[in-house]
Design a protein around this motif. Structure first.
Motif, PDB file in Angstrom:
ATOM      1  N   VAL B 205       0.860  -1.192   0.000  1.00 36.94           N
ATOM      2  CA  VAL B 205       0.000   0.000   0.000  1.00 36.94           C
ATOM      3  C   VAL B 205       0.894   1.239   0.000  1.00 36.94           C
ATOM      4  CG1 VAL B 205      -1.933  -1.107   1.186  1.00 36.94           C
ATOM      5  CG2 VAL B 205      -0.172   0.069   2.512  1.00 36.94           C
ATOM      6  N   PRO B 206       0.392   2.331  -0.580  1.00 39.12           N
ATOM      7  CA  PRO B 206       1.196   3.552  -0.649  1.00 39.12           C
ATOM      8  C   PRO B 206       1.249   4.301   0.673  1.00 39.12           C
ATOM      9  CG  PRO B 206      -0.928   3.919  -1.687  1.00 39.12           C
ATOM     10  CD  PRO B 206      -0.897   2.472  -1.280  1.00 39.12           C
ATOM     11  N   VAL B 207       2.365   4.982   0.893  1.00 38.81           N
ATOM     12  CA  VAL B 207       2.469   5.939   2.003  1.00 38.81           C
ATOM     13  C   VAL B 207       2.500   7.302   1.343  1.00 38.81           C
ATOM     14  CG1 VAL B 207       3.876   6.757   3.921  1.00 38.81           C
ATOM     15  CG2 VAL B 207       3.767   4.313   3.414  1.00 38.81           C
ATOM     16  N   ARG B 208       1.471   8.110   1.618  1.00 30.89           N
ATOM     17  CA  ARG B 208       1.360   9.397   0.919  1.00 30.89           C
ATOM     18  C   ARG B 208       1.546  10.558   1.885  1.00 30.89           C
ATOM     19  NH1 ARG B 208      -0.146   9.070  -4.169  1.00 30.89           N
ATOM     20  NH2 ARG B 208      -0.996   7.081  -4.903  1.00 30.89           N
ATOM     21  N   ALA B 209       2.149  11.634   1.390  1.00 29.72           N
ATOM     22  CA  ALA B 209       2.362  12.818   2.220  1.00 29.72           C
ATOM     23  C   ALA B 209       1.010  13.344   2.687  1.00 29.72           C
ATOM     24  CB  ALA B 209       3.103  13.882   1.423  1.00 29.72           C
ATOM     25  N   PRO B 210       0.901  13.687   3.976  1.00 32.00           N
ATOM     26  CA  PRO B 210      -0.399  14.113   4.505  1.00 32.00           C
ATOM     27  C   PRO B 210      -0.939  15.364   3.796  1.00 32.00           C
ATOM     28  CG  PRO B 210       1.145  13.682   6.288  1.00 32.00           C
ATOM     29  CD  PRO B 210       1.933  13.655   5.025  1.00 32.00           C
ATOM     30  N   GLY B 211      -0.054  16.279   3.389  1.00 31.12           N
ATOM     31  CA  GLY B 211      -0.530  17.541   2.801  1.00 31.12           C
ATOM     32  C   GLY B 211      -1.016  17.379   1.377  1.00 31.12           C
ATOM     33  N   ASP B 212      -0.078  17.065   0.472  1.00 30.49           N
ATOM     34  CA  ASP B 212      -0.412  17.077  -0.939  1.00 30.49           C
ATOM     35  C   ASP B 212      -0.699  15.694  -1.527  1.00 30.49           C
ATOM     36  OD1 ASP B 212       2.109  16.148  -0.721  1.00 30.49           O
ATOM     37  OD2 ASP B 212       3.100  17.766  -1.792  1.00 30.49           O
ATOM     38  N   GLY B 213      -0.575  14.666  -0.696  1.00 29.54           N
ATOM     39  CA  GLY B 213      -0.922  13.330  -1.170  1.00 29.54           C
ATOM     40  C   GLY B 213       0.074  12.713  -2.121  1.00 29.54           C
ATOM     41  N   ARG B 214       1.294  13.306  -2.234  1.00 29.19           N
ATOM     42  CA  ARG B 214       2.247  12.708  -3.183  1.00 29.19           C
ATOM     43  C   ARG B 214       2.815  11.427  -2.582  1.00 29.19           C
ATOM     44  NH1 ARG B 214       7.417  14.656  -1.284  1.00 29.19           N
ATOM     45  NH2 ARG B 214       6.590  16.078   0.262  1.00 29.19           N
ATOM     46  N   ARG B 240      -2.714  -0.868   5.992  1.00 33.54           N
ATOM     47  CA  ARG B 240      -3.105   0.517   5.729  1.00 33.54           C
ATOM     48  C   ARG B 240      -2.939   1.380   6.973  1.00 33.54           C
ATOM     49  NH1 ARG B 240      -5.284   1.144   0.745  1.00 33.54           N
ATOM     50  NH2 ARG B 240      -6.588  -0.525  -0.107  1.00 33.54           N
ATOM     51  N   GLU B 241      -3.308   0.803   8.125  1.00 31.45           N
ATOM     52  CA  GLU B 241      -3.222   1.561   9.375  1.00 31.45           C
ATOM     53  C   GLU B 241      -1.761   1.964   9.630  1.00 31.45           C
ATOM     54  OE1 GLU B 241      -4.488  -0.721  12.837  1.00 31.45           O
ATOM     55  OE2 GLU B 241      -3.090   0.553  13.978  1.00 31.45           O
ATOM     56  N   HIS B 242      -0.827   1.018   9.404  1.00 33.61           N
ATOM     57  CA  HIS B 242       0.577   1.339   9.634  1.00 33.61           C
ATOM     58  C   HIS B 242       1.111   2.308   8.580  1.00 33.61           C
ATOM     59  CE1 HIS B 242       0.295  -1.955  12.510  1.00 33.61           C
ATOM     60  NE2 HIS B 242       1.428  -1.486  13.038  1.00 33.61           N
ATOM     61  N   ALA B 243       0.621   2.189   7.342  1.00 30.30           N
ATOM     62  CA  ALA B 243       1.040   3.129   6.310  1.00 30.30           C
ATOM     63  C   ALA B 243       0.609   4.545   6.682  1.00 30.30           C
ATOM     64  CB  ALA B 243       0.441   2.726   4.961  1.00 30.30           C
ATOM     65  N   ASP B 244      -0.599   4.659   7.233  1.00 29.59           N
ATOM     66  CA  ASP B 244      -1.084   5.982   7.653  1.00 29.59           C
ATOM     67  C   ASP B 244      -0.212   6.543   8.770  1.00 29.59           C
ATOM     68  OD1 ASP B 244      -3.061   5.871   5.820  1.00 29.59           O
ATOM     69  OD2 ASP B 244      -4.647   5.252   7.218  1.00 29.59           O
ATOM     70  N   ARG B 245       0.235   5.647   9.672  1.00 27.53           N
ATOM     71  CA  ARG B 245       1.079   6.129  10.776  1.00 27.53           C
ATOM     72  C   ARG B 245       2.459   6.543  10.272  1.00 27.53           C
ATOM     73  NH1 ARG B 245       0.332   1.482  15.169  1.00 27.53           N
ATOM     74  NH2 ARG B 245       2.267   2.376  15.982  1.00 27.53           N
ATOM     75  N   LEU B 246       2.902   5.921   9.157  1.00 27.16           N
ATOM     76  CA  LEU B 246       4.219   6.253   8.607  1.00 27.16           C
ATOM     77  C   LEU B 246       4.213   7.602   7.881  1.00 27.16           C
ATOM     78  CD1 LEU B 246       5.376   2.824   7.168  1.00 27.16           C
ATOM     79  CD2 LEU B 246       6.539   4.152   8.939  1.00 27.16           C
ATOM     80  N   ALA B 247       3.056   7.951   7.335  1.00 25.12           N
ATOM     81  CA  ALA B 247       2.989   9.127   6.449  1.00 25.12           C
ATOM     82  C   ALA B 247       3.623  10.384   7.068  1.00 25.12           C
ATOM     83  CB  ALA B 247       1.549   9.375   6.025  1.00 25.12           C
ATOM     84  N   PRO B 248       3.205  10.803   8.258  1.00 20.40           N
ATOM     85  CA  PRO B 248       3.808  12.040   8.798  1.00 20.40           C
ATOM     86  C   PRO B 248       5.288  11.887   9.134  1.00 20.40           C
ATOM     87  CG  PRO B 248       2.323  11.038  10.399  1.00 20.40           C
ATOM     88  CD  PRO B 248       2.181  10.254   9.140  1.00 20.40           C
ATOM     89  N   LEU B 249       5.751  10.634   9.329  1.00 19.74           N
ATOM     90  CA  LEU B 249       7.148  10.431   9.704  1.00 19.74           C
ATOM     91  C   LEU B 249       8.092  10.462   8.505  1.00 19.74           C
ATOM     92  CD1 LEU B 249       6.492   7.463  12.177  1.00 19.74           C
ATOM     93  CD2 LEU B 249       6.878   9.873  12.762  1.00 19.74           C
ATOM     94  N   LEU B 250       7.549  10.121   7.319  1.00 28.70           N
ATOM     95  CA  LEU B 250       8.409  10.002   6.135  1.00 28.70           C
ATOM     96  C   LEU B 250       8.298  11.194   5.191  1.00 28.70           C
ATOM     97  CD1 LEU B 250       7.879   6.218   5.300  1.00 28.70           C
ATOM     98  CD2 LEU B 250       9.863   7.277   6.376  1.00 28.70           C
ATOM     99  N   ALA B 251       7.161  11.882   5.183  1.00 26.20           N
ATOM    100  CA  ALA B 251       6.944  12.952   4.204  1.00 26.20           C
ATOM    101  C   ALA B 251       7.746  14.194   4.574  1.00 26.20           C
ATOM    102  CB  ALA B 251       5.469  13.289   4.111  1.00 26.20           C
TER     103      ALA B 251
END
Lengths: 481, 251
Positions: B205-214, B240-251
């Motif tokens: 599943v994708p990990v997307r930046a919280p702001g712009d979704g890239r 998906r739940e873990h991908a969502d948690r990763l998003a703010p940490l990686l973007a």
């Protein structure tokens, strides 16, 4: 030498967002342009019209017209190698000339594509009617009316459903139709001459020149790829190639068709110019009457592809005018799933179909209607070509990349196009074409005046295109600070 | 993907043209975005017409882009493919999230970044070694992580060099691949059953930046091929739940 890099602010999304960006394969883009020029129809119909002025020099008129089309293509390529547009020549002209000229180009293109789409529907209906009659079907005014409605709505539905799908349909249909034409003309050229060759009256240089205008009309629509800039993959390579190759291929096919017909009628008094339906006559003389229904089928298909390609282009010009803020904003909306300018298509197609169907149902004969529509369309395209050729060197100068070949191309083509435009107006003098063109021009002027008064800022900034966005640029410098 | 063609032998002035094109690219990098054609021509002492042609070629191939004023140039995204992507270790907080998922499932858990238009494993599962990193980078179409990357790019065909067949399940036609990529874009999850190794499959599943979704990264589970084909509703929800948690940490 430099005062440090000046990085303009990049947008996060293209001003023409909503269309499917960078999805069309080169062949699909090329097919759209070829279908716009509809070489099959031009092969069957234009040589006889050109021969009326050029006689035995018909082939030369086509050679000259091909050269001119290639020059126009070179002017268009100055833009399309550098920018990806959705509004075709209108968006390009806006980058070189002032908003007034760009607007004139937009209006001319609307007339051109609108009339060309109507002409393609009429042409398709004409040959379908002939085909139905030949196969023993009913002869009634409702056959062409039904054909206009069915073909028009089918083209609209395909255009609405997605540019990819419609491009593929166009590619397939055009491929079959051109193959049919090549087979037919190849057979005819191989046929033995019907009798001793009669001396043809020499057309002289004047005749050949007079034949260039109708020959040039065979190319209109070849620039349709310019409206697919944002949707083409690798647009800076694909679009200029598509336009140039379409001019070359259409020219070659027309020269071939003209040669076949001139040779075929060399032994007939009056030659090709005296012929009403040259290809069926040749087919009958050669002992292949079955070629004629095949020809009708090929032409019907070619006109269908042309209607589809022009609908796509027409909707995108309207879409761009709307995104520029000078046409109703609803036309600038795109379908969330199909990524097509659905509002523009949904308005334009029914208007065209209903107007055309009503005209045909009222008893207007198809042949003169087709000639009339094509003539008006040619007027629109001549104006648009003139403006884009004029704009090319100005644009290059503005971005600091002017070279002498660009100036030379414009210096050659602009006077010729001007002369063609004058010849065109003179030739249409006293016909309804002039009245219609005058009315259309007056409407365009009124529209422009209204836009200038109500939306001055939008008019001044006219000319959206698919500009580079932050995501296209490598590195963080791309993101606006 | 381009069809293989006979490479034309370099002849005449072509070697010089290639050198000039590379010099133009270097000049754009050195001067920074916004440099104009005239400036490049002056800096490289190259004839203007030649410079303009080379620039148009490089723009046509999308190694360079024109900035919105149409005068200035910058490096295009495609130029990233000229450089080897730098593998950066993800932040400790992100690795903790990935480890947390590893503790919950019996499958391999891998985290990949998509910088430079390539799949780069930045946190492969030490207990379930993934496929060779070079293979993943080279053939993005056969891995679930690679398909996430492709589905995010309108020009994904440019990233697929060769439809190499690894197993009897490997997708081998462009049209079938296009259908799969469309599915990924639509469903927001990529899967691959036995296409790279007959016994293994993958869900990503994708990990997307919280702001712009890239798209910034992909989180993948790898397990037995026959199990990957199942709906795996709970596993996917966990992923998906873990991908969502990763998003703010990686973007």
């Amino acid at each position: 030498m430099r005062d440090g890099p000046v990085l303009p602010r990049l947008r996060e999304r293209s001003p023409v967002h909503g269309l499917r960006r960078r999805g069309l394969a080169p062949l699909e883009v090329f097919a759209q342009s070829v279908s716009g020029a509809a070489p099959s129809a031009a092969m069957a119909a234009t040589p006889a019209i050109v021969a009326a002025s050029a006689g035995g020099g018909t082939v030369w008129s086509f050679v000259v017209a091909t050269g001119l089309a290639l020059l126009v293509a070179s002017c268009i390529a100055r833009f399309t190698r550098r920018m990806a547009a959705t509004g075709g020549l209108y968006s390009l002209t806006a980058k070189g000339l002032n908003p007034g000229a760009a607007f004139a180009s937009g209006a001319a293109l609307l007339v051109g594509y609108g009339m060309l789409a109507a002409a393609a529907l009429t042409g398709g209906a004409t040959y379908l009617q002939t085909l139905v009659a030949r196969l023993g079907g009913p002869v009634s005014v409702w056959v062409p009316v039904g054909a206009v409605v069915a073909v028009g709505l089918a083209a609209g539905a395909l255009a609405l459903r997605g540019v990819r799908l419609s491009a593929r349909v166009v590619l397939l249909v055009e491929l079959v139709s051109i193959t049919l034409m090549l087979v037919i003309f190849g057979l005819l050229l191989a046929a033995p001459p019907a009798g001793p060759e009669l001396p043809q009256p020499s057309p002289g240089l004047g005749g050949i020149v007079a034949g260039v205008l109708p020959a040039l009309a065979a190319f209109i629509g070849f620039e349709i790829a310019t409206a697919l800039g944002s949707e083409a993959r690798r647009p800076f390579r694909t679009v200029p190639r598509a336009v140039t190759w379409t001019a070359a291929v259409s020219g070659l096919l027309c020269v071939f068709a003209a040669q076949t017909q001139v040779v075929g009628f060399a032994s007939v008094p009056g030659g090709l110019a005296a012929q009403d339906a040259p290809v069926p006559t040749l087919a009958a003389a050669g002992g292949w009457p079955w070629l004629t229904p095949l020809l009708d089928l090929g032409l019907t298909m070619s006109f269908f592809a042309c209607a589809l390609a022009t609908t796509n282009a027409l909707a995108r010009v309207l879409f761009s005018l709307a995104r520029d803020g000078v046409a109703p904003r609803a036309f600038g909306r795109t379908h969330p799933r199909f990524a097509t300018p659905h509002v523009a298509i949904a308005v334009v197609v029914p208007v065209l179909v209903v107007g055309l169907a009503a005209t045909v149902a009222a008893g207007m004969a198809l042949a003169p209607l087709l000639v009339f529509l094509l003539t008006v369309a040619t007027g629109g395209f001549l104006v648009a070509y003139l403006l884009v050729c004029l704009a090319a060197p100005v644009f290059l100068r503005r971005i600091g990349e002017l070279t002498w070949p660009a100036v030379a191309a414009t210096a050659v083509i602009v006077p010729i196009l001007l002369a063609a435009l004058v010849a065109y107006v003179v030739a249409s003098g006293g016909t309804p074409v002039v009245v219609v063109l005058a009315a259309l021009a007056a409407t365009a002027v009124a529209w422009f005046v209204w836009a200038r008064l109500r939306r001055p800022a939008e008019v001044a900034a006219i000319g959206v295109y698919d500009e580079t966005v932050a995501a296209d640029v490598l590195g963080d410098t791309g993101r606006a600070a | 993907m381009t069809t293989p063609r006979d490479p034309l032998p370099l002849s005449g002035r072509q070697p010089r043209a290639v050198r000039s094109a590379l010099a133009v690219l270097e000049e754009v990098v050195a001067a920074g975005p916004g440099i104009t054609a005239k400036e490049i021509s002056a800096a490289l002492k190259m004839p203007q017409a030649t410079t303009y042609r080379l620039l148009n070629l490089l723009v046509g191939e999308e190694y360079l882009v024109r900035l919105p004023d149409l005068k200035g140039f910058a490096l295009g995204r495609r130029a990233a493919r000229l450089a080897v992507p730098v593998t950066t270790t993800p932040p400790t907080a992100a690795r903790a999230v990935v480890d947390h998922l590893r503790g919950l499932v019996r499958w391999g858990v891998h985290l990949a970044s998509f910088g430079a238009g390539q799949v780069t494993l930045v946190d492969p599962d030490p207990d379930h070694p993934p496929s060779d990193a070079a293979l993943l980078a080279r053939y993005p179409q056969v891995s679930a992580l690679g398909r996430l990357l492709l589905a995010d790019q309108p020009e994904w065909r440019a990233l697929v060099r060769e439809l190499r067949v690894f197993t009897e399940h490997t997708v081998s036609s462009t049209s079938e691949l296009a259908a799969r990529i469309d599915e990924v874009a639509h469903d927001g999850i990529a899967r691959q059953c036995g296409e790279l190794r007959a016994d293994r499959g993958c869900l990503a599943v994708p990990v997307r930046a919280p702001g712009d979704g890239r798209l910034v990264a992909g989180l993948a589970l790898s397990g037995p091929a026959n199990r990957v084909a199942d709906p795996n509703t709970e596993l996917v929800a966990l992923l998906r739940e873990h991908a969502d948690r990763l998003a703010p940490l990686l973007a």
